[in-house]
Write a protein that holds these residues in place. Structure first.
Motif, PDB file in Angstrom:
ATOM      1  N   LEU A  61       0.760  -1.298   0.079  1.00 25.05           N
ATOM      2  CA  LEU A  61       0.192  -0.002  -0.245  1.00 25.05           C
ATOM      3  C   LEU A  61       1.054   1.339   0.078  1.00 25.05           C
ATOM      4  O   LEU A  61       1.996   1.344   0.618  1.00 25.05           O
ATOM      5  N   ASP A  62       0.489   2.398  -0.836  1.00 21.84           N
ATOM      6  CA  ASP A  62       1.128   3.505  -0.780  1.00 21.84           C
ATOM      7  C   ASP A  62       0.591   4.382   0.542  1.00 21.84           C
ATOM      8  O   ASP A  62      -0.171   3.946   1.154  1.00 21.84           O
ATOM      9  N   MET A  67      -3.150   0.463  -3.774  1.00 24.23           N
ATOM     10  CA  MET A  67      -2.411  -0.840  -3.854  1.00 24.23           C
ATOM     11  C   MET A  67      -1.229  -0.683  -5.026  1.00 24.23           C
ATOM     12  O   MET A  67      -1.654  -0.409  -6.229  1.00 24.23           O
ATOM     13  N   ILE A  68      -0.144  -0.932  -4.676  1.00 24.01           N
ATOM     14  CA  ILE A  68       0.813  -0.926  -5.752  1.00 24.01           C
ATOM     15  C   ILE A  68       1.545  -2.107  -6.313  1.00 24.01           C
ATOM     16  O   ILE A  68       1.971  -3.053  -5.076  1.00 24.01           O
ATOM     17  N   ILE A  69       1.096  -2.484  -7.131  1.00 22.70           N
ATOM     18  CA  ILE A  69       1.368  -4.146  -7.723  1.00 22.70           C
ATOM     19  C   ILE A  69       2.780  -3.928  -8.541  1.00 22.70           C
ATOM     20  O   ILE A  69       2.940  -3.434  -9.385  1.00 22.70           O
ATOM     21  N   THR A  70       3.767  -5.113  -8.196  1.00 21.66           N
ATOM     22  CA  THR A  70       4.914  -5.291  -9.040  1.00 21.66           C
ATOM     23  C   THR A  70       5.107  -6.711  -9.181  1.00 21.66           C
ATOM     24  O   THR A  70       4.489  -7.435  -8.521  1.00 21.66           O
ATOM     25  N   GLY A  91      -2.465   0.651  -8.331  1.00 21.39           N
ATOM     26  CA  GLY A  91      -3.134   2.226  -8.061  1.00 21.39           C
ATOM     27  C   GLY A  91      -4.428   2.309  -7.628  1.00 21.39           C
ATOM     28  O   GLY A  91      -4.761   3.499  -7.534  1.00 21.39           O
ATOM     29  N   HIS A  92      -4.979   1.311  -7.529  1.00 15.42           N
ATOM     30  CA  HIS A  92      -6.251   1.441  -7.086  1.00 15.42           C
ATOM     31  C   HIS A  92      -6.649   0.819  -5.601  1.00 15.42           C
ATOM     32  O   HIS A  92      -5.517   0.245  -5.261  1.00 15.42           O
ATOM     33  N   PHE A 136      -5.261  -6.569   2.259  1.00 13.35           N
ATOM     34  CA  PHE A 136      -5.072  -5.157   2.615  1.00 13.35           C
ATOM     35  C   PHE A 136      -6.661  -4.510   2.825  1.00 13.35           C
ATOM     36  O   PHE A 136      -6.599  -3.563   3.920  1.00 13.35           O
ATOM     37  N   TYR A 137      -7.597  -4.621   2.504  1.00  3.58           N
ATOM     38  CA  TYR A 137      -8.971  -4.402   2.952  1.00  3.58           C
ATOM     39  C   TYR A 137      -9.261  -4.531   4.070  1.00  3.58           C
ATOM     40  O   TYR A 137      -9.754  -3.622   4.820  1.00  3.58           O
ATOM     41  N   THR A 138      -9.295  -5.924   4.717  1.00  2.00           N
ATOM     42  CA  THR A 138      -9.665  -6.294   5.838  1.00  2.00           C
ATOM     43  C   THR A 138      -8.823  -5.494   7.008  1.00  2.00           C
ATOM     44  O   THR A 138      -9.274  -4.994   7.718  1.00  2.00           O
TER      45      THR A 138
END
Lengths: 146, 405
Positions: A61-62, A67-70, A91-92, A136-138
């Motif tokens: 998370l930024d 959420m930043i995914i690589t 980015g969402h 992350f949401y939880t």
């Protein structure tokens, strides 16, 4: 742009290609251009169980809670697919990602090639991204309650 | 000489197009296509003769039982077994090996004992033995493979100990195409009184098999890899072993007498054929074998070696292409990589060009990883393939390099 709009944009980009080779060349291009993943995440911990190619996905998370995914893959076509998934999801907010419907794979006319089978691990990739989002949401929700 | 044009007409599936391109089916190591005679037999059986075997007093049951037992005889003759009752029908190679691992293991394997497999085995000839070893506290040992893809036979003598209970080895490697010298292997093992199981999954269709001459103790193969139906397989075992080993499944048709106190098992082969067998699969397999014999099995063997050699020479002309498995004794299979192009990428592009190959570790991870790679592209040939198809593969690979190189 929200997740749905990005998917529409991808579908539009692909619509100019009428044969498979152009589509694949585009995927290969995307795979080559994808920014390198931090090598410390190219480990078994972040490896997705695919059948014939390896895919690593990491998410964090930024500061704004997005959420930043690589990701990375050892197969270039798979990497191109992952690049599209990152473009759609990264980015969402975790809430958006966990509820988002994935439609572009069908609509770009790659469904028969990129069907969610174990061969390309597409289903596992999407599942892993959703798992990140859910976790992350939880965490965000329980943070709010405190 | 085989008339390939005529042969291809016997396999209707080969005539189709995929993505608008003629299908070039080079994934015969995974499964082979079925000749019309097999397909027609299956249809006729369900339409006219279907009835359970060994049970009925009625006409259809008798007809099917006769056909089923005739198929057993066909298999017996094909692998030259001494007795028809040494042929047990199973679901396939995997279930045959699991059956031996269980039944043989129950009877003979104890804690501290050893089972030997080779470094080029398919997972089906590794995992059941591992499971047996875990169950019994036994130890799995591995006969190593050279870089060229040959077994290091000179190490076998030392590998075998007084604790060794069985050696399980493949006839032909499903990744490298190596034909192993099974007769020699059996001789070495028998000198130490160690019985041998031969995994014939990739050998039965490319090699003449004679279990008496080889003197192997067990020989297993799948119907679908020799132009027969899926879901049928064979376990050959020497009478002496099969009589001593306990059955691995209990049920109907494998018993002489059942009471709640004790059950008396049937004689061979029924002792190992519990429940309703895939009798239609077995009869279909019999038909497939008859078809091969009628076509000329010697010619088939020669043709597949010729295709493998032609493909090898053609592919070696491709810059950066590396072949895995360069044994002097090979058949049917060419495994390769081009430069650092991932096998999955190669397979995807080949698919779009109509060429069906297998990519990945081919269910032989330990072998593939011993080359320091995660997978290969595998082209595997059947006698219905042509040199023109090899040329199509060659040109398709040039296209792969153009797109991905």
């Amino acid at each position: 742009m929200d997740i749905e709009e990005i998917q529409k944009e991808i579908v539009e980009e692909f619509s100019i290609y009428d044969d498979w080779m152009d589509k694949y060349n585009y995927l290969i291009e995307l795979g080559k251009e994808m920014p390198a993943m931090d090598p410390k995440y190219r480990t078994d911990q972040y490896l997705i169980d695919g059948c014939t190619s390896r895919v690593w996905i990491h998410a964090e998370l930024d500061d704004e809670g997005k959420m930043i995914i690589t990701a990375d893959s050892d197969a270039i076509i798979t990497k191109g697919i992952v690049a599209l998934l990152i473009r759609v999801f990264s980015g969402h907010s975790p809430e958006e990602i966990k509820d988002a419907e994935l439609t572009f794979i069908d609509e770009v006319g790659l469904k028969e090639n990129l069907s969610p089978t174990r061969a390309n691990g597409l289903l596992s990739m999407v599942h892993q991204i959703r798992m990140y989002a859910l976790a992350f949401y939880t965490k965000q929700q329980s943070g709010k309650k405190e | 000489m085989l008339d390939v044009e005529k042969i291809r007409k016997d396999f209707p599936i080969l005539g189709q197009q995929v993505y608008g391109k003629p299908l070039v089916y080079l994934d015969n190591g995974a499964t082979t296509q079925k000749p019309t005679i097999v397909l027609e037999t299956i249809e006729r059986l369900y339409n006219k003769e279907n009835s359970n075997v060994h049970r009925g007093v009625h006409h259809l049951s008798n007809v099917t039982t006769e056909n089923y037992e005739a198929a057993r005889k066909t298999v017996q003759d094909f692998i030259h077994a001494e007795h028809a009752h040494e042929i047990i029908f199973t679901h396939g190679t995997t279930s045959s090996i699991n059956a031996v691992a269980f039944s043989f293991g129950e009877r003979y394997v104890q804690a501290g004992d050893e089972i030997i497999v080779s470094g080029m085995e398919h997972h089906a000839n590794i995992v059941p033995w591992q499971m047996l070893c875990e169950r019994k506290g036994a130890i799995l040992k591995v006969l190593p493979v050279t870089e060229k893809g040959d077994l290091q036979l000179e190490k076998l003598d030392d590998l075998i100990s007084e604790k060794t209970k069985l050696l399980a080895v493949t006839q032909v490697s499903n990744v490298l195409g190596t034909i192993n010298p099974v007769k020699k292997i059996v001789k070495i093992a028998h000198a130490h009184n160690v019985p041998v199981l031969i995994d014939g999954a990739q050998g039965i269709q490319h090699e003449k098999t004679d279990v008496q001459e080889t003197d192997c103790d067990f020989y297993v193969f799948s119907g679908h890899k020799i132009y027969g139906p899926t879901g049928i397989g064979v376990l050959y075992g020497k009478e002496k072993w099969l009589n001593e080993m306990p059955p691995y499944q209990g049920g109907g048709d494998m018993i002489k007498k059942v009471t709640f106190e004790k059950t008396i098992y049937e004689d061979l082969p029924l002792k190992f054929e519990a429940g309703t067998m895939n009798y239609i699969g077995a009869i279909g397999l019999g038909k497939a074998i008859e078809y091969l014999q009628k076509t000329g099995f010697d010619d088939i063997i020669a043709r597949e070696q010729e295709l493998e050699e032609y493909a090898t020479s053609r592919l070696m002309q491709i810059p950066g292409l590396r072949i895995f498995g360069t044994s002097d004794h090979k058949t049917g299979i060419v495994s390769f990589l081009i430069g650092d192009i991932h096998p999955y990428d190669t397979g995807m592009i080949l698919d779009k060009l109509g060429v069906a190959v297998r990519t990945g570790h081919h269910c032989a991870e330990p072998l593939v990883e011993s080359y320091g790679i995660t997978g290969t592209v595998r082209a595997s040939f059947a006698f219905y393939n042509t040199k023109e198809e090899v040329d199509i593969l060659y040109n398709a690979l040039l296209k792969v390099i153009e797109m991905l190189g």
